[in-house]
Structure formats: C-alpha cells, structure tokens
Design an enzyme around this catalytic site. Structure first.
Site, PDB file in Angstrom:
ATOM      1  N   ASP A  27     -35.286 -26.268 -13.419  1.00 32.89           N
ATOM      2  CA  ASP A  27     -34.200 -27.096 -12.881  1.00 32.89           C
ATOM      3  C   ASP A  27     -33.881 -26.884 -11.411  1.00 32.89           C
ATOM      4  OD1 ASP A  27     -33.909 -28.154 -15.370  1.00 32.89           O
ATOM      5  OD2 ASP A  27     -32.024 -27.180 -15.827  1.00 32.89           O
ATOM      6  N   ASP A  66     -28.623 -24.433 -26.447  1.00 31.47           N
ATOM      7  CA  ASP A  66     -28.590 -24.887 -25.056  1.00 31.47           C
ATOM      8  C   ASP A  66     -27.226 -24.660 -24.418  1.00 31.47           C
ATOM      9  OD1 ASP A  66     -31.203 -25.921 -25.051  1.00 31.47           O
ATOM     10  OD2 ASP A  66     -30.522 -27.792 -25.956  1.00 31.47           O
TER      11      ASP A  66
END
Length: 617
Positions: A335, A555
């Site tokens: 990311d 997550d």
C-alpha cells in the site's frame, strides 16, 4: 499479523463518453557537456518523456546536474503549442504563464551534487497538437547550449528520487493493451543451482515454509487441517514483531521463523525452501486508512527509526550465514507507493509521505539492504487492478516504480518483481468475460462494476503491468506474484457461466465471480473464499500464486477496540457502514464480529474454507 487496506477505485468516477486514443511516446533530450568558465558553472541534461491520450498527457522529466554542485535549481521551458497546459505537477513547485512553465525545487530535492539527478513530473491537457518541448533551462542556463556561471554554492546531495502526486482529473484512455501479451522472459535453468544462488524465480523447484503459528490456528478449526500445511507469509508489522511476533496468535520473531525454516529445509533433503517475509512498517504507513496504521510517524523521526531499528535489524538477521541456503522472499511495503499516486490530495498523512520523500526513501533503503544478500528476493507491492487499472493511475505508477528503482544502488536490478492483490479479494481470472467483451454493442468497460477500468481481474493486470515495466526499462527477468489467499469466490453464489442478459450492467453483475458489492471494498469481505493454492509458474509472466495474507487473520475490527498495537478503527470494517467516495458510497460488505487486524477471526476462516475455489478436498 496485519492486513492491507485498499482505497479502491480512486479517480474512477465520471468515466463516460470516452473516445479511446492510441498512446504516443514523446521524447526530448537536451544536454551540455562541460563548463567553460573557471568558476562554478551550470551544466545540465533534461530528459522529457510523456504518455499521451486524447486531450490529456502525463509527463516525466529527469534533471541531471553535469556541472558543479547546485544548492538550488529552477527549471524553465516553453510549450510549443499554446493549448498545452500543466494541470497538476509533483516533486516541484509548478507554475505556468502563457506557454512558459517554471518549476522550483522543493526542500528535499533542491541540492544536486555533480552527476546527481532528480525526477519531476506533471499531468496536463492539450488541444490541437501536443509536441514535446525542445529547450530547457536550469537557473537560466540553457541545457543544450550556452554555459554560464551560476550564483548557487555547492552543498551535499540529498536523495534525488521523489514520489509522485495524485492522479489527474482527466478522462482516461488506454495506456496499455486491454488483452496484454507477455513480454519475453529469460529461459529457466534446466539444472538445479547450488544452494544460496540467486535464481530467476525463487519458487521454482522449491517447497514453501509453513508458519507454525498460523498452522496451529488453522488446524484448531474444524476442517482446518485441509489447509494447515499451506505456506503463508510472515508479517513484520512493527519493530517488536522482529523479535516477538506480529499480533494475535503469532508469537515467533524473525529469527525463530528462519531457524524453523532451516529445520524444514533440512527435512526436504536437496529441495530448496522459500520463506516469505512481509516488510511493513514505513512511517505514516497506510496513510489512507485506519485499521492498519503503523507505529512510526514521519514527524517523530520515523524514517530514521525505520532504517536503524527496523530494516537494519531485519537485514542483520537475514545475513546470518546459517540462513544462506534459504530463499527468502521479501514483500516490500504493501500500500505504500500506490498511495502516492491516488491519495495525496485527500489525506494529510499521504501528503506528508510525499512531501518528505519518506515512502520513496524508505523503500529504496529497504531494497538496498535486502537485495545486497544473494539469497534474498525483493517483490514490491503494486496494489491491484481496481486501484491502479485506470490509465491515469497506471502510467504514473509505472513511472514511480522506475524512479524508485533507478535511485537504488543496483537500479532496476534491485527489484526481482512485483506483487498484486496483497491481502485483497480481486479475482485472479474472471472466467466469463474479458475487457474485450461487448453486450448489445456496449463494452463491459461501460458497466458500473468495471467503470472504464482497463482490467477486470488480477492476472491480466499483473501481465499488463509487467509489460509496461519491462518497456520502461526493467529487465525481462522481472516476475509477478498474485496473492490468491482470499480471492476464490466459490460457494453457491459463484456463477457457473456467462449471463444471457442484454443489459451490460446486468450481464457483468451476473457473470462476475468477484461477488463484492464494490471492487473498492477491502475489509473482511463477507462471502469470500480461499483461492488458488500456491504454485510456481502458474501462467506466462507470473512467478507464482502465493498466500501472503494468512487466511483467518482479520483485516481490522468491526468496531472500536482499544489496543497497544497502533491500530485504529476504520469504518470500512463495520458491516453497517454505508460507504464513502472510495467505494462509490456502497455498503462496506464487511463480515461482522471481527477483531483487531492480524488477530484470529474464526468466523471468517470458516467462511473462507466453505467458499474456497477450487473447493477444498
């Protein structure tokens, strides 16, 4: 362990009425050789390349100082056509008056030693024609002719490679082939190399390391023994994880895992063993999300700590000679760099990551340290198709990857490959339609689900990205990985064939195996299943399918949960959340009852097994 949030299809709205245009490569080079003055003199070279589509462009300029050290610089040039405009620039302060463009240096790239270079760029628009500028000046000195003595005084160099800005607000058009053909790659060796040799594909002929921590969690679940011996990655999501494990049930540090890998390797005889380690602790980490924010902050000396307390320690452990026969695959900072393409304008933490250069410099430092060891392999995170698949994100990302690589000691050779879909849910292959499919005369690109993206699945995106990177200058040995740990989408909701509808939206929605509400949804997706099991060379251009996100590890929490791991609460993990602009204001699609990221989520693991595709035996 940590998850990796996904901002989704940033910049993907208002994609209607598009006229596709061919991509043109524009180039201009201006340079001088030596200085004629006895005093300090400017001598420079500027390389200009641009990708063009109808009415829009994205340009990259590399400034190289061939003279004495510069303490500051100002670049000026003139567009040949009055219809050419800079709409958004990065890595410099951009301004335009008429056809004249001026760029002044930022604090972090203003000093250029002799021979040093820095890269800047812009997104723009044009009308009529789009010729490349032919003359460039640094501090008033023409780079292709006259040399003059500058007023700048020498200073020490700083890191020259910058991040880039968010994506442009222009209508997209194709930057890549919608049905990519794989660029040729080197032929694999037919005989096994000696242990510790740096090979082209570390997965070929190797077994995968089974993480005992994850394996125990999986085996404790009913039916979990079917997958408990599958290789998953070790996540180093904070400094403490190096010695004591990342989160939840994961108690082993890096040296513990490597020692265990040596034992598993010995049990395999002459077959090499590959162990995967996720490098994941940049300052201002995951700057566009909350569920997996990290411990280090740029404003609190985070980059220095990242280098000395995190990367240096990891590299020191991996360099131990007793691990030299292992194939250590590192997954570099999920990311991070993609956030610099799409999320700088919307998030202050991303703005800080860009303006400071921390993401770029941190990744470069990691590559320099890790790739120096011949048994360590580096794969940089490249997001996924529903993040970077639009051309106004795609080409800037290619440019940034190249800039980062060329700023390392080994240049483009410092990166063995890239990985897509890390901890995400995008289908490896959509079996019932491609980007070339039309329904009643309408391209599937016009559907709300595809939304003018140039890719419909991860495999076509990975191949297209690889081709573009090789064309940019990466070696043809470049490999791609796809994380298939949670993208199987099996079960009763999986389509068994293409829809017969003549409505393009209905056709796509009934045909797609990815059953998410929106492709921008990333957190604990309800209905997901385990995907293809890890394997080497699954398709041309791909090094492997891998399980980087260990299935069953959350997550992010469904509600606020206090913790000492630096992890916040992201509403995208809340099943009652009605969404935001990043997911088209749709429901989050998250499964309820989730713990903090990296902690064991039994209900999700059971659902992932139930919906696995191919089904578990």
């Amino acid at each position: 362990m940590r998850s990796t949030p996904r901002p989704g299809a940033v910049g993907s709205t208002v994609r209607r009425g598009l006229v596709a245009a061919a991509v043109l490569a524009l180039g201009a080079t201006a340079a001088v050789a030596t200085a004629t003055s006895a005093s300090a003199a400017v001598a420079c070279k500027v390389n200009y390349t641009a990708s063009e589509w109808q009415g829009g462009m994205s340009a990259n300029l590399t400034i190289q100082n061939l003279g004495d050290a510069l303490n500051n610089w100002t670049l000026t040039f003139t567009f040949p056509n009055s219809g050419q405009k800079v709409s958004q620039g990065w890595s410099g302060n951009w301004s335009q008056s008429g056809s004249n463009v001026t760029v002044t240096a930022m604090d972090w790239n203003k000093s250029l030693a002799s021979g040093a270079s820095t890269s800047i760029g812009f997104n723009g628009t044009w009308s009529g024609s789009n010729p490349a500028p032919t003359s460039f000046k640094i501090n008033g000195v023409t780079c292709n002719g006259t040399q003059q003595s500058p007023s700048a005084s020498p200073s020490a160099p700083v890191s020259p490679t910058p991040p880039v800005s968010p994506s442009p607000q222009v209508s997209p058009s194709p930057q890549v082939s919608p049905s990519p053909q794989v660029s040729p790659s080197a032929s694999p060796s037919t005989s096994p190399p000696p242990p510790g040799t740096h090979v082209d594909n570390p997965y070929v002929g190797a077994t995968g390391y089974v993480n005992p921590d994850w394996s125990a969690s999986a085996a404790s679940e009913p039916g979990g023994s079917r997958v408990a011996n599958i290789s998953t990655a070790v996540w180093l999501d904070r400094i403490a994880a190096i010695t004591s494990g990342s989160a939840g049930n994961n108690s082993k540090g890096l040296r513990d895992h490597l020692d265990e890998a040596v034992k598993q390797d010995a049990a395999n005889g002459s077959t090499p063993l590959t162990i995967q380690v996720v490098i994941y602790d940049l300052p201002n980490r995951d700057c566009s999300a909350l569920a997996s924010n990290g411990e280090l902050k740029i404003a609190q000396n985070g980059l220095a700590r990242y280098k000395t307390e995190y990367i240096d320690v990891i590299a020191g452990i991996m360099a131990d000679s007793k691990y030299s026969n292992l194939r250590i695959v590192t997954i570099i900072e999920p990311d991070s760099l993609p956030n610099l393409i799409t999320n700088v304008s919307a998030f202050q933490a991303c703005q800080e990551a860009e303006s400071s250069g921390a993401y770029v410099q941190g990744v470069q430092y990691a590559l320099n340290k890790l790739h120096a060891m011949k048994n360590v392999y580096t794969y940089v995170d490249a997001a996924h198709h529903a993040w970077l698949g639009w051309d106004n994100n795609f080409q800037p990302m290619v440019n940034l990857f190249h800039q980062v690589a060329t700023g390392t000691t080994d240049g483009v050779k410092s990166i063995d490959g890239f990985i897509v879909n890390t901890a995400n849910f995008g289908a490896t292959v959509e079996p019932y339609f491609t980007i070339n499919t039309s329904v009643n005369g309408q391209s599937v690109r016009q559907s709300k689900w595809v939304d003018w993206n140039w890719y419909v699945d991860e495999q076509s995106f990975a191949v297209g990205l690889r081709n573009a990177l090789v064309a940019k200058g990466f070696p043809n040995t470049l490999g791609m990985l796809i994380d298939t740990s949670r993208n199987g989408w099996g079960g009763s909701a999986r389509p068994t064939g293409p829809s017969t509808s003549t409505s393009v939206d209905t056709f796509v929605n009934q045909s797609r195996v990815d059953r998410r509400i929106h492709a921008g949804n990333w957190c604990n997706q309800s209905g997901a299943g385990m995907g293809e099991r890890p394997k080497a060379n699954p398709a041309a251009g791909l090094d492997a399918y891998v399980w980087i996100k260990p299935p069953g590890e959350s997550d992010g929490s469904s509600s606020q949960i206090p913790n000492d791991e630096g992890k916040g609460f992201d509403r995208m993990c809340d099943p009652t959340y009605t969404g935001n602009s990043l997911n088209g204001n749709n429901m989050s699609g998250a499964l309820g009852g989730a713990p903090v990221s990296g902690h064991w989520f039994s209900a999700q693991f059971q659902q992932l097994m139930q919906n696995a595709y191919p089904p578990l035996s």
